[in-house]
Scaffold this active site. Structure first.
Site, short mmCIF file in Angstrom:
data_model
loop_
_atom_site.label_atom_id
_atom_site.label_comp_id
_atom_site.label_asym_id
_atom_site.label_seq_id
_atom_site.Cartn_x
_atom_site.Cartn_y
_atom_site.Cartn_z
N GLU A 123 41.36 46.82 -16.84
CA GLU A 123 41.70 46.59 -18.05
C GLU A 123 43.06 46.78 -18.67
O GLU A 123 43.58 45.91 -19.34
CB GLU A 123 40.74 47.78 -19.03
CG GLU A 123 39.43 47.84 -18.65
CD GLU A 123 38.63 46.66 -19.36
OE1 GLU A 123 39.14 45.75 -19.98
OE2 GLU A 123 37.41 46.30 -18.83
N ASP A 270 32.29 39.16 -12.46
CA ASP A 270 32.56 37.79 -13.14
C ASP A 270 33.93 37.11 -12.95
O ASP A 270 34.41 36.08 -12.21
CB ASP A 270 32.15 37.94 -14.63
CG ASP A 270 32.73 39.07 -15.28
OD1 ASP A 270 33.65 40.14 -14.44
OD2 ASP A 270 32.71 39.41 -16.48
N GLU A 379 23.54 40.45 -25.96
CA GLU A 379 24.18 40.98 -24.71
C GLU A 379 23.60 40.63 -23.31
O GLU A 379 24.13 40.24 -22.52
CB GLU A 379 24.17 42.42 -24.65
CG GLU A 379 25.17 42.98 -23.69
CD GLU A 379 26.80 42.86 -23.63
OE1 GLU A 379 27.14 43.07 -22.61
OE2 GLU A 379 27.23 42.21 -24.72
N GLU A 417 32.70 34.87 -24.63
CA GLU A 417 32.44 33.85 -23.47
C GLU A 417 31.84 32.58 -23.81
O GLU A 417 32.20 31.45 -23.22
CB GLU A 417 31.57 34.61 -22.38
CG GLU A 417 32.38 35.71 -21.70
CD GLU A 417 32.62 36.95 -22.56
OE1 GLU A 417 33.32 37.69 -22.21
OE2 GLU A 417 31.68 37.32 -23.47
#
Length: 521
Positions: A123, A270, A379, A417
């Site tokens: 992150e 991902d 989600e 996304e």
């Protein structure tokens, strides 16, 4: 009168209700370019509204809590929202925001972390390091006019070096595969904790770009050496492995072996797949092996049951998770980046089939938005053959029959996304329907998530008004959600993904921060 003065004034007077601020419906305009300009301006105003709420009530902490005008520090208290917002503010040419952030970043002390939470290598890399490096590329490039002095980008570069140098000890493992959860005070980590595929496989772009900027190869070498364990994976003997190109999720730091064979295109995995093709975009000569593995992953996903169609909606296509070579018919909002990623690969490789497949995935993901009361996608969701739902409630059966899936997690965390993939679809096709779909989605987000002094995640996209607010505004909304909603409408932006046949001069990291590609340096 300036926009931020108006906003602060109404906030202080307590007469402003953010949730009632609807975006303009400009569909009646006959000039398609005028429509796009008005939409882009409306997204910019929403960005500036959220920024000024953060700046007024939370800066320089990490996040705004917009319902009660408070703040949180989930990213170690270094001002995650400010750093994440920089590249978007630059693209939008929001001078006041850019100036404020540029004055702030040199003051960050990365030696001091607020709270007891460890520092996440992943992150911190994609948000802080990525945000600063992107600022350098943009401000040394087409947006030089937004800087007050050349020292602005020098300061960003120095802070990027400081932060990366502080995190280097993460790679001090027997394999060189980095640990993710770092104790900055002790410069230590728990070697017994495995690391994730996305963690180890989503650092190359940022650390390589840093090396190129400062002409010190060490940063790039650390991540690229670790990547070899992912490009050439090892599993326990006699294990049924995933299809070629696909991977498990958890990796042993000491041996480099994958500890499982379960994976997917969503959380935890991902951005490993995302960066394979993006590293090729960054440098197609030196990262051709990354592209080869990406193509294997695409082939395995598109030619097996992983490329799945709900029984009641065969027009839809979702990428399922997997356990070895068995499909698990589950997907998520996070996995919806894949449509745009496949389209990017098609643009770069001149492959229309990849673009078509990416469009299919993108349009299937936007169908999850069209299926809910709020017009926002959930989600997570699942789908299956009709026998699975024989004992379910009749109302749920009707939802599945009509929409093709069943919601398993109805929350929405301000994620980008779907907007991201719509942007890539528009760049590949020029079809204005993708602009319309993006605008519709962003208006829905504005209607259900805008509250108090900013935007909040919501608990239930299929409930009136989105259920309830979680009172949390993610920094990535500034880096990605606003950016992709704006870019698809902003034809005159100086930074864009190249269309078919055009050279790619920019590549976006997984947090939406644009970097110059190597041949543009």
């Amino acid at each position: 009168m300036r926009l931020h003065d108006i906003l602060i004034g109404v906030l202080v007077s307590c007469t402003f209700s953010a949730s009632s601020q609807s975006l303009p419906d400009v569909s009646g305009d006959n000039d398609i370019h005028a429509i796009s300009r008005k939409r882009a301006q409306a997204v910019k105003e929403a960005f500036e509204f959220a920024w000024h709420g953060y700046h007024t009530f939370a800066f320089p902490n990490d996040e705004l809590l917009p319902v009660n005008n408070s703040y949180s520090n989930s990213r170690n208290g270094w001002g995650a929202t400010a750093v994440d917002a920089l590249s978007t503010a630059i693209l939008m040419e929001s001078q006041d925001v850019v100036t404020t952030i540029l004055e702030y970043i040199p003051t960050i002390d990365f030696n001091v972390s607020k709270g007891n939470a460890p520092v996440s290598l992943f992150e911190t890399t994609i948000r802080y390091l990525g945000g600063m490096l992107s600022g350098v590329d943009l401000l040394d490039g087409p947006y030089q006019h937004l800087t007050q002095s050349p020292n602005d980008t020098i300061a960003l570069t120095l802070q990027a070096v400081n932060l990366a140098s502080k995190m280097e000890f993460a790679f001090d493992t027997p394999t060189g595969i980095p640990a993710n959860n770092l104790d900055f005070k002790k410069e230590s980590f728990d070697l017994s904790q495995s690391t994730g595929l996305a963690v180890a496989g989503s650092l190359d772009l940022e650390w390589t770009r840093l090396s190129d900027l400062v002409q010190v190869p060490d940063f790039a070498n650390l991540t690229q050496d670790a990547e070899q364990y992912l490009l050439y994976p090892k599993y326990e003997s006699n294990t049924i492995q995933p299809y070629p190109g696909l991977r498990g999720t958890n990796i042993d730091l000491s041996t480099g072996e994958f500890l499982d064979v379960m994976g997917g295109w969503g959380s935890g995995d991902d951005s490993y797949y995302e960066y394979l093709i993006k590293m090729f975009v960054y440098d197609p000569v030196n990262f051709s092996a990354y592209k080869d593995e990406w193509l294997k992953a695409i082939h395995s996903s598109a030619s097996t049951e992983i490329f799945s169609h709900p029984y009641s909606r065969p027009d839809l296509t979702f990428l399922s998770n997997w356990d070895a070579q068995n499909a698990i018919l589950r997907s998520s909002h996070l996995a919806c980046f894949a449509g745009g990623n496949w389209i990017l690969g098609g643009l770069v490789l001149g492959n229309q089939t990849l673009i078509d497949l990416g469009q299919n995935l993108t349009e299937s993901c936007i169908s999850t938005y069209n299926a809910t009361l709020t017009g926002i996608g959930p989600e997570a969701w699942k789908w299956e053959d009709e026998n699975l739902f024989e004992d379910e409630d009749e109302v749920v059966d009707m939802f599945i029959e009509d929409k093709g899936f069943n919601i398993t997690d109805p929350s929405y965390d301000l994620r980008p996304e779907v907007l991201e993939s719509l942007y890539y679809a528009y760049r590949a096709t020029g079809d204005s329907k993708y602009q319309d779909l993006s605008w519709k989605a962003f208006r829905a987000i504005n209607a259900s998530c805008r509250t108090g002094s900013g935007f909040s995640a919501i608990t239930n996209v299929n409930a009136p008004h989105g259920g309830s607010f979680t009172n949390f505004q993610e920094s990535f909304m500034f880096a990605e959600t606003f950016k992709y909603a704006w870019l698809i409408q902003a034809e005159d932006s100086k930074v864009h993904v190249g269309k078919m046949g055009e050279e790619q001069t920019w590549v976006f990291n997984t947090e939406g921060h644009p970097f110059k590609v190597r041949n543009q340096q």
